[in-house]
Design an enzyme around this catalytic site. Sequence first.
Site, short mmCIF file in Angstrom:
data_model
loop_
_atom_site.label_atom_id
_atom_site.label_comp_id
_atom_site.label_asym_id
_atom_site.label_seq_id
_atom_site.Cartn_x
_atom_site.Cartn_y
_atom_site.Cartn_z
N GLY A 45 0.83 -1.19 0.00
CA GLY A 45 0.00 0.00 0.00
C GLY A 45 0.87 1.24 0.00
O GLY A 45 2.05 1.17 0.31
N GLN A 89 2.82 9.90 2.00
CA GLN A 89 4.19 9.36 1.98
C GLN A 89 5.03 9.90 0.82
O GLN A 89 6.25 9.82 0.85
CB GLN A 89 4.15 7.82 1.89
N CYS A 136 6.38 -0.38 7.32
CA CYS A 136 5.98 0.81 6.58
C CYS A 136 7.12 1.24 5.68
O CYS A 136 8.28 1.25 6.12
CB CYS A 136 5.62 1.93 7.56
N LEU A 137 6.79 1.60 4.46
CA LEU A 137 7.82 2.06 3.52
C LEU A 137 8.49 3.34 4.00
O LEU A 137 9.61 3.64 3.59
CB LEU A 137 7.19 2.29 2.13
N HIS A 174 -3.97 1.18 8.07
CA HIS A 174 -2.61 1.74 8.10
C HIS A 174 -2.52 2.94 7.14
O HIS A 174 -1.98 3.99 7.50
CB HIS A 174 -1.63 0.62 7.71
N GLU A 175 -3.09 2.78 5.94
CA GLU A 175 -3.02 3.87 4.94
C GLU A 175 -3.89 5.06 5.37
O GLU A 175 -3.51 6.22 5.17
CB GLU A 175 -3.45 3.38 3.56
N HIS A 198 -2.08 7.21 7.68
CA HIS A 198 -1.13 8.11 7.00
C HIS A 198 -1.84 9.40 6.57
O HIS A 198 -1.29 10.49 6.70
CB HIS A 198 -0.54 7.45 5.75
#
Length: 168
Positions: free
Chosen positions: A46, A51, A92-93, A134-135, A138
Amino acid sequence: MALLNILCYPDPRLHTVAKPVAQFDDKLRALVADMRETMYEAQGIGLAATQVNVHQRVVVIDTSEERNQATVLINPEITWASDERMKGEEGCLSVPGIYDGVERAVAVKVKAFDEHGQVREMEAEGILAVCIQHEMDHLLGKVFVEYLSPLKRNRIKTKFLKAQREDA
Ligand code: GNR
Ligand code: NI
């Protein structure tokens, strides 16, 4: 299409609250295409616009094995969440190499638009439900490490600040 730069914790821009998308235009569709490409290249399941330093409510997700079934969630809203919650390992990226347990609703229903302005509602469970939550965090400026203890979070913060200093 273009690969976008992914912000790294503790970059303060990760705490920006995203605004709803107002125009479903070619510019939005170009952003979605670039986010999809960036997510695949980074091997994430995702990616939230936050981000890549774009503060609009845009998310791409692909939890498929084949990595060819991207879901686009624009202006997503959770319309229902199960009372049942479960702790699962997250990464997480924007916090590369860090994995830790976060408690989330096991299942959610989400209403969102695609990049053409088509509305849809979907029900998700398992890793897809985790990823949606999670997204959406963000988009509210929240990174998963904020669920960890202050001790763990500070260790992570120090580690990334030190790595950044050594890079510079
Ligand atoms: O690629 C990702 N994997 C992942 C694993 C467990 C829980 C959440 C995620 S999302 C993450 C990609 C990312 O950082 N999205 O914001
Ligand atoms: Ni993330």
